[in-house]
Structure formats: C-alpha cells, structure tokens
Enzyme design. Sequence first.
Site, mmCIF file in Angstrom:
data_model
loop_
_atom_site.group_PDB
_atom_site.id
_atom_site.type_symbol
_atom_site.label_atom_id
_atom_site.label_comp_id
_atom_site.label_asym_id
_atom_site.label_seq_id
_atom_site.Cartn_x
_atom_site.Cartn_y
_atom_site.Cartn_z
ATOM 1 N N GLY A 135 22.588 74.189 27.799
ATOM 2 C CA GLY A 135 22.169 75.720 28.081
ATOM 3 C C GLY A 135 23.446 76.127 26.970
ATOM 4 O O GLY A 135 24.815 75.516 27.162
ATOM 5 N N LYS B 167 23.556 89.313 29.647
ATOM 6 C CA LYS B 167 24.708 89.368 29.543
ATOM 7 C C LYS B 167 25.400 89.606 28.385
ATOM 8 O O LYS B 167 26.478 90.161 28.415
ATOM 9 C CB LYS B 167 25.211 88.078 30.208
ATOM 10 C CG LYS B 167 25.156 87.851 31.660
ATOM 11 C CD LYS B 167 25.407 86.772 32.484
ATOM 12 C CE LYS B 167 25.146 86.875 34.081
ATOM 13 N NZ LYS B 167 25.365 85.301 34.355
ATOM 14 N N THR C 51 22.597 90.181 35.110
ATOM 15 C CA THR C 51 22.183 88.824 34.926
ATOM 16 C C THR C 51 21.314 88.571 33.969
ATOM 17 O O THR C 51 20.945 89.486 33.088
ATOM 18 C CB THR C 51 21.683 88.282 36.580
ATOM 19 O OG1 THR C 51 21.334 87.132 36.378
ATOM 20 C CG2 THR C 51 20.505 89.138 36.940
ATOM 21 N N GLY D 122 23.606 76.148 42.563
ATOM 22 C CA GLY D 122 24.487 77.454 42.114
ATOM 23 C C GLY D 122 24.865 78.424 43.244
ATOM 24 O O GLY D 122 25.372 79.461 43.095
ATOM 25 N N ASP E 7 31.720 84.912 36.357
ATOM 26 C CA ASP E 7 30.906 83.663 36.602
ATOM 27 C C ASP E 7 31.786 82.351 36.820
ATOM 28 O O ASP E 7 31.691 81.604 37.393
ATOM 29 C CB ASP E 7 29.885 83.530 35.376
ATOM 30 C CG ASP E 7 28.486 84.475 35.598
ATOM 31 O OD1 ASP E 7 28.410 84.846 36.843
ATOM 32 O OD2 ASP E 7 27.906 84.547 34.636
ATOM 33 N N GLY F 196 23.179 79.871 27.002
ATOM 34 C CA GLY F 196 22.945 81.320 27.160
ATOM 35 C C GLY F 196 24.133 82.202 27.770
ATOM 36 O O GLY F 196 25.386 81.630 27.784
ATOM 37 N N GLY F 197 24.026 83.354 28.657
ATOM 38 C CA GLY F 197 24.856 84.298 28.869
ATOM 39 C C GLY F 197 25.695 83.534 30.262
ATOM 40 O O GLY F 197 26.768 83.331 30.199
ATOM 41 N N ALA F 198 24.989 82.509 30.900
ATOM 42 C CA ALA F 198 25.793 81.613 31.945
ATOM 43 C C ALA F 198 26.831 80.882 31.383
ATOM 44 O O ALA F 198 28.020 80.526 31.932
ATOM 45 C CB ALA F 198 24.729 81.187 33.112
ATOM 46 N N LEU G 249 19.707 87.740 45.470
ATOM 47 C CA LEU G 249 20.358 87.997 46.844
ATOM 48 C C LEU G 249 21.775 88.823 46.785
ATOM 49 O O LEU G 249 22.141 89.068 47.596
ATOM 50 C CB LEU G 249 20.992 86.441 47.239
ATOM 51 C CG LEU G 249 19.630 85.200 47.048
ATOM 52 C CD1 LEU G 249 20.084 83.986 47.255
ATOM 53 C CD2 LEU G 249 18.758 85.740 48.317
ATOM 54 N N SER G 250 21.815 89.251 45.348
ATOM 55 C CA SER G 250 22.987 90.073 45.334
ATOM 56 C C SER G 250 23.015 91.450 46.377
ATOM 57 O O SER G 250 24.148 91.736 46.689
ATOM 58 C CB SER G 250 23.217 90.491 43.779
ATOM 59 O OG SER G 250 23.586 89.229 42.860
HETATM 60 P P1 NDP Z 1 19.933 83.292 29.509
HETATM 61 O O1 NDP Z 1 18.578 83.838 29.240
HETATM 62 O O2 NDP Z 1 21.139 83.972 28.568
HETATM 63 O O3 NDP Z 1 19.805 81.823 28.952
HETATM 64 C C1 NDP Z 1 18.829 80.600 29.166
HETATM 65 C C2 NDP Z 1 19.288 79.401 28.711
HETATM 66 O O4 NDP Z 1 18.313 78.658 29.150
HETATM 67 C C3 NDP Z 1 19.510 79.231 27.208
HETATM 68 O O5 NDP Z 1 20.326 78.317 26.957
HETATM 69 C C4 NDP Z 1 17.953 78.755 26.697
HETATM 70 O O6 NDP Z 1 17.888 77.988 25.845
HETATM 71 C C5 NDP Z 1 17.730 77.912 28.107
HETATM 72 N N1 NDP Z 1 16.400 77.307 28.253
HETATM 73 C C6 NDP Z 1 15.571 78.174 28.870
HETATM 74 N N2 NDP Z 1 14.319 77.357 29.167
HETATM 75 C C7 NDP Z 1 14.516 76.183 28.729
HETATM 76 C C8 NDP Z 1 13.687 74.949 28.748
HETATM 77 N N3 NDP Z 1 12.431 74.942 29.361
HETATM 78 N N4 NDP Z 1 14.382 73.864 28.460
HETATM 79 C C9 NDP Z 1 15.665 73.951 27.960
HETATM 80 N N5 NDP Z 1 16.483 75.009 27.822
HETATM 81 C C10 NDP Z 1 16.159 76.090 28.377
HETATM 82 O O7 NDP Z 1 20.213 82.877 30.842
HETATM 83 P P2 NDP Z 1 21.503 82.674 31.815
HETATM 84 O O8 NDP Z 1 22.360 81.876 30.836
HETATM 85 O O9 NDP Z 1 21.977 84.081 32.358
HETATM 86 O O10 NDP Z 1 20.924 81.703 33.225
HETATM 87 C C11 NDP Z 1 20.956 80.403 33.227
HETATM 88 C C12 NDP Z 1 20.879 79.851 34.465
HETATM 89 O O11 NDP Z 1 21.945 80.170 35.265
HETATM 90 C C13 NDP Z 1 19.687 80.743 35.184
HETATM 91 O O12 NDP Z 1 18.815 79.823 36.124
HETATM 92 C C14 NDP Z 1 20.330 81.563 36.200
HETATM 93 O O13 NDP Z 1 19.535 81.756 37.238
HETATM 94 C C15 NDP Z 1 21.764 80.797 36.492
HETATM 95 N N6 NDP Z 1 22.805 81.464 36.734
HETATM 96 C C16 NDP Z 1 23.354 81.420 37.950
HETATM 97 C C17 NDP Z 1 24.660 81.965 38.317
HETATM 98 C C18 NDP Z 1 25.139 81.801 39.768
HETATM 99 O O14 NDP Z 1 25.818 82.836 40.168
HETATM 100 N N7 NDP Z 1 24.637 80.807 40.522
HETATM 101 C C19 NDP Z 1 25.074 83.117 37.551
HETATM 102 C C20 NDP Z 1 24.320 83.235 36.131
HETATM 103 C C21 NDP Z 1 23.293 82.443 35.924
HETATM 104 P P3 NDP Z 1 17.557 78.672 24.474
HETATM 105 O O15 NDP Z 1 18.571 79.221 23.790
HETATM 106 O O16 NDP Z 1 16.837 77.579 23.560
HETATM 107 O O17 NDP Z 1 16.398 79.865 24.559
#
Ligand code: NDP
Length: 280
Positions: A127, A66, A62, A240, A102, A129-131, A16-17
Amino acid sequence: MRQHFAVFGQPIAHSLSPFIHAEFGKQCGIELDYVAIEASPEDFPTAVAAFRAAGGRGANITLPHKQAAYALCKEVSEYSFNVGAVNTLMWQDDGWMGCNTDGVGLIVDLTERERLDLRGRRCLMLGAGGAARGVVPAMLEAGVAELIIVNRTAARADELVDAVGVPDRVKSRYWEDLAALGDFELIINATAAGHQTTVMDLPFSLLSPRCLAVDLSYGKAAIPFLSWAKAGQCDHAVDGLGMLVEQAAESFLRWHGVRPQTDEVYATLRARQDALISAD
Ligand code: NDP
C-alpha cells in the site's frame, strides 16, 4: 468551555475515535465533544470549512482524505511535509496547522505495547496511500534496515519512495513481482483491501519464520491478512487497534497538552472487538 473536535472520513460511521476521545477527555478532566463527519472527496474542503465556522478547534483525518487535508493547511509539521499527508488538524490563529501522528502511534504500539524490536528488519509495505505515507519515516527512525513498498497502482509507490528520499533503504517494486522478492521480517498491510470483498492473493514466500505481520486495519477488515500470515506460520501477527488508540493519544496531546493513559481504552476496545468477531 467545551471544545469541538471531529474526525472526517468516508466511510466513517463505525469510527471508534469519538469513543476514544470522549474517554480521554473524561480521564483528563477536559470538556470536549468529538463527532464523526462523513465527507466525500468533493465535499471534504467545504465540510472542514463548515466545521471551523461552527467553532471546530481540531480534527482527525482518515481514509481517503489525508493527502487532501495536507493541501488545506497553512502550515504543516516537518514530518507531514516530508510525507505529504496529515491526520491531525489544529486551528491556530487564522489557519490549520497539520501534523501526522500515525507513525508515532504505530511505533509506540509495536515497541511499547507489543514489546517488539523493529531494528535491522527487512520490511515490506503493502500500500502507498495516506496511512503508508504516515508511517514510513517513523519505521525508518525505528531502525528497519530496508523497506520495499509495493502498491496496486505502481506510480503511487514510486511517488512515496521519492517523497521519502532515502533510495538506499526505501525502494518500490511491482505487485506482480511479489513472489520474487524473497522473505521479510516485517510485513505491514497498509492497503484498504480488508474493507472490501476482494482478498489479496499474497504468496507465502514473503514470510520468514521470525516474521512480524502488521495490519493497520482492525476488526473484521484485518482478518484476511492476519489469517494469511498465521497460515504461513508467521511468528507474530498484530492488527491496527493499538495504533489507533496511540495515534489518538498523540493527537490529544497536540490539542490539549497532555498525553492520556491508553491501556484502559485499549483493553475496552479489544474486548468489544473480540466479542463482535466471535459473535459472527
Ligand atoms: P487510502 O485510501 O489513502 O489508500 C488505500 C490504499 O489501499 C492504496 O494504497 C490502495 O492502492 C490500496 N488498496 C485498496 N484496495 C486494494 C486492493 N483491493 N488490493 C490492493 N491494494 C488495495 O487509505 P489509507 O492509506 O488512509 O488507509 C489504509 C488502511 O489503513 C485502511 O484499512 C485504514 O483503516 C488503515 N488505517 C489504520 C489506522 C490506525 O490507526 N490503525 C490509521 C490509518 C489507516 P491504490 O493506490 O492502487 O488504490
């Protein structure tokens, strides 16, 4: 002169950005284009270099880039340095300056739009990850009392806890131990699980009566987690979408020196999203 911006991710087609930044540009009288660029992790550095060679001035980053974006920067903000993740790139002289909007986006949405007080809450972050990296320091600044980070891959939760470096307030625990962690007053879903067909198996024991549940994802991806929270009698469940609009406004501010009004864009996107979900 028209300025060029982009968002990089994978997948990115439904981002949507581009709409948000086009609306902000119109509102502020700034001529810009803003496109979505799909790039795999292997192609990401080359794709960013090609964008710059074509005159790119700034970009949002995104999932899943990140942390890779951090590595491309010649300079990063103190906030990004602490978390090792960048969601905003700005071209400056001869290299990328990176920052992370973020965290501020999430806190503005929760405290100003939703009028919620985060102070003193016992908090669980799912979680790492990057977020998750982007929002943890902002949550501490907003006054959460304690933050437990649980990630499917435990080592990434440990790395994030080490990066934040506040061991008395921020700790990691194993996913297998979720049922033994007690209840929380704030649970943030920062996993990407909602984008997949797998459903996270979360115990209701995590929810307290005054719990606030926040999914950083939005649209259909937020439905499984927020439905779980509501089924557990959670007081307040937020997706979010508001964070997305607020982090975009913060990136816009860094690129253009003006923070746009967000209410109208948010209302438009909320109405569209509700219509899409109820049409299903
Ligand atoms: P990353 O790819 O960096 O990290 C993904 C995370 O999700 C990791 O911690 C991963 O664990 C975990 N994960 C993935 N699949 C599963 C699963 N089936 N069960 C449990 N854990 C799982 O992604 P981001 O951190 O960038 O994004 C994460 C979410 O945040 C997304 O849904 C994204 O759309 C949302 N987001 C929203 C924003 C907003 O402005 N509203 C901004 C940024 C992100 P593992 O390390 O084990 O792989």
